[in-house]
Design a protein around this motif. Structure first.
Motif, PDB file in Angstrom:
ATOM      1  N   LEU A   8       0.723  -1.128   0.040  1.00  0.00           N
ATOM      2  CA  LEU A   8       0.081   0.005   0.004  1.00  0.00           C
ATOM      3  C   LEU A   8       0.860   1.182  -0.071  1.00  0.00           C
ATOM      4  O   LEU A   8       0.419   2.498  -0.624  1.00  0.00           O
ATOM      5  CB  LEU A   8      -0.737   0.104   1.266  1.00  0.00           C
ATOM      6  N   ARG A   9       1.964   1.201   0.671  1.00  0.00           N
ATOM      7  CA  ARG A   9       2.968   2.301   0.889  1.00  0.00           C
ATOM      8  C   ARG A   9       3.500   2.810  -0.696  1.00  0.00           C
ATOM      9  O   ARG A   9       3.467   4.020  -1.109  1.00  0.00           O
ATOM     10  CB  ARG A   9       3.890   2.005   1.817  1.00  0.00           C
ATOM     11  N   GLU A  10       4.075   1.540  -1.329  1.00  0.00           N
ATOM     12  CA  GLU A  10       4.547   1.820  -2.525  1.00  0.00           C
ATOM     13  C   GLU A  10       3.573   2.020  -3.516  1.00  0.00           C
ATOM     14  O   GLU A  10       3.787   3.170  -4.417  1.00  0.00           O
ATOM     15  CB  GLU A  10       5.325   0.462  -3.165  1.00  0.00           C
ATOM     16  N   ALA A  11       2.182   1.987  -3.432  1.00  0.00           N
ATOM     17  CA  ALA A  11       1.116   2.054  -4.326  1.00  0.00           C
ATOM     18  C   ALA A  11       0.908   3.953  -4.246  1.00  0.00           C
ATOM     19  O   ALA A  11       0.738   4.421  -5.113  1.00  0.00           O
ATOM     20  CB  ALA A  11      -0.062   1.514  -4.106  1.00  0.00           C
ATOM     21  N   LYS A  12       1.468   4.425  -2.862  1.00  0.00           N
ATOM     22  CA  LYS A  12       1.104   5.721  -2.818  1.00  0.00           C
ATOM     23  C   LYS A  12       2.360   6.458  -3.098  1.00  0.00           C
ATOM     24  O   LYS A  12       2.253   7.560  -3.004  1.00  0.00           O
ATOM     25  CB  LYS A  12       0.796   5.881  -1.282  1.00  0.00           C
ATOM     26  N   GLY A  13       3.470   5.698  -3.450  1.00  0.00           N
ATOM     27  CA  GLY A  13       4.692   6.158  -3.717  1.00  0.00           C
ATOM     28  C   GLY A  13       5.434   6.941  -2.563  1.00  0.00           C
ATOM     29  O   GLY A  13       6.342   7.853  -2.757  1.00  0.00           O
ATOM     30  N   TRP A  14       5.086   6.441  -1.488  1.00  0.00           N
ATOM     31  CA  TRP A  14       5.715   6.888  -0.185  1.00  0.00           C
ATOM     32  C   TRP A  14       6.957   6.013   0.155  1.00  0.00           C
ATOM     33  O   TRP A  14       7.082   4.958   0.096  1.00  0.00           O
ATOM     34  CB  TRP A  14       4.970   7.049   0.946  1.00  0.00           C
ATOM     35  N   SER A  15       8.079   7.048   0.900  1.00  0.00           N
ATOM     36  CA  SER A  15       9.087   6.150   1.426  1.00  0.00           C
ATOM     37  C   SER A  15       8.603   5.599   2.874  1.00  0.00           C
ATOM     38  O   SER A  15       7.697   6.159   3.245  1.00  0.00           O
ATOM     39  CB  SER A  15      10.455   7.129   1.512  1.00  0.00           C
ATOM     40  N   GLN A  16       9.471   4.785   3.459  1.00  0.00           N
ATOM     41  CA  GLN A  16       9.330   4.505   4.824  1.00  0.00           C
ATOM     42  C   GLN A  16       9.356   5.577   5.563  1.00  0.00           C
ATOM     43  O   GLN A  16       8.530   5.626   6.573  1.00  0.00           O
ATOM     44  CB  GLN A  16      10.340   3.255   5.272  1.00  0.00           C
ATOM     45  N   GLY A  17      10.204   6.459   5.423  1.00  0.00           N
ATOM     46  CA  GLY A  17      10.274   7.749   6.353  1.00  0.00           C
ATOM     47  C   GLY A  17       9.223   8.552   6.198  1.00  0.00           C
ATOM     48  O   GLY A  17       8.463   9.068   7.246  1.00  0.00           O
ATOM     49  N   GLN A  18       8.497   8.592   5.014  1.00  0.00           N
ATOM     50  CA  GLN A  18       7.389   9.529   4.801  1.00  0.00           C
ATOM     51  C   GLN A  18       6.102   9.043   5.676  1.00  0.00           C
ATOM     52  O   GLN A  18       5.361   9.675   6.195  1.00  0.00           O
ATOM     53  CB  GLN A  18       7.028   9.643   3.251  1.00  0.00           C
ATOM     54  N   LEU A  19       5.877   7.435   5.437  1.00  0.00           N
ATOM     55  CA  LEU A  19       4.866   7.147   6.127  1.00  0.00           C
ATOM     56  C   LEU A  19       5.001   6.989   7.528  1.00  0.00           C
ATOM     57  O   LEU A  19       4.158   7.365   8.325  1.00  0.00           O
ATOM     58  CB  LEU A  19       4.854   5.379   5.645  1.00  0.00           C
ATOM     59  N   ALA A  20       6.268   6.670   7.950  1.00  0.00           N
ATOM     60  CA  ALA A  20       6.588   6.998   9.536  1.00  0.00           C
ATOM     61  C   ALA A  20       6.183   8.336  10.081  1.00  0.00           C
ATOM     62  O   ALA A  20       5.637   8.536  10.944  1.00  0.00           O
ATOM     63  CB  ALA A  20       8.110   6.635   9.745  1.00  0.00           C
ATOM     64  N   GLU A  21       6.616   9.279   9.230  1.00  0.00           N
ATOM     65  CA  GLU A  21       6.374  10.838   9.622  1.00  0.00           C
ATOM     66  C   GLU A  21       4.918  11.036   9.813  1.00  0.00           C
ATOM     67  O   GLU A  21       4.118  11.559  10.828  1.00  0.00           O
ATOM     68  CB  GLU A  21       6.630  11.536   8.667  1.00  0.00           C
ATOM     69  N   GLN A  22       3.875  10.417   8.891  1.00  0.00           N
ATOM     70  CA  GLN A  22       2.736  10.497   8.884  1.00  0.00           C
ATOM     71  C   GLN A  22       1.834   9.881  10.150  1.00  0.00           C
ATOM     72  O   GLN A  22       0.886  10.270  10.653  1.00  0.00           O
ATOM     73  CB  GLN A  22       1.883  10.053   7.464  1.00  0.00           C
TER      74      GLN A  22
END
Lengths: 64, 133
Positions: A8-22
């Protein structure tokens, strides 16, 4: 526990860091969840589900 | 580690450094300059290292509380392992002392309890962190 967080993260184009921040957690936590080495708490699982607009059951599979 | 935890980690490091420096200075003073000083002065100087160590403990507590759920779990596991390792180490040492195999003075043993616990915590944290990577 298996999860679809990476997919799901990759589908949104987010890095692990960006997801962690959110989600207000560390990148290490996201990595551990994606690799199945850490099962998130219920509140964190709800935050992940809300962020991806999915139900918890469609993201996390406890297996047998 | 999250960005807001970095200054807290720095505080932990400098407080621990201050503890080591204060301990060294206090021990030196008590052995050389204050050997014949009144007991109140010796007690005050002797207890000086507790000040930086209180700051170090405060910094570690803040660091742990600033962590997310996985980091807290890792810290909890590390503290538990360090406590058990320290207890086991003390028991082993005391058994060897009773058996007259080794000789350790009480003052040396007590002085090293806290630093050894920190060191054990450090190693345990590395191990616990690797488990979740």
């Amino acid at each position: 526990m298996m999860s679809r967080v990476r997919e799901l993260r990759e589908a949104k184009g987010w890095s692990q860091g960006q997801l962690a921040e959110q989600l207000e957690v560390s990148r290490q936590t996201i990595n551990a969840i994606e690799t199945g080495k850490y099962d998130p708490s219920l509140p964190l699982a709800f935050r992940i589900a809300r962020l991806f607009h999915k139900s918890i059951e469609t993201i996390f599979d406890p297996g047998e | 580690m999250r960005a807001e935890q970095r200054p807290l980690l720095k505080n932990c490091f400098f407080s621990s450094l201050a503890y080591l420096a204060t301990t060294w200075i206090c021990v030196w003073l008590l052995r050389h300059g204050l050997a014949d000083a009144p007991i109140v002065v010796r007690a005050l100087v002797g207890m000086l290292p507790t000040v930086p160590i209180v700051f170090a403990i405060r910094a570690v507590v803040k660091l742990v509380l600033a962590g997310d759920e996985l980091q807290r779990r890792i810290d909890l596991e590390a503290f538990a392992i360090a406590s058990v390792a320290l207890g086991l180490g003390c028991l082993t040492a005391s058994l060897l002392i009773v058996a007259d195999v080794i000789v350790i003075s009480g003052r040396q043993a007590l002085l090293w309890v806290f630093p050894i616990q920190w060191i054990a915590y450090g190693f345990a944290k590395i191990w616990a962190t690797n488990r979740y990577q």
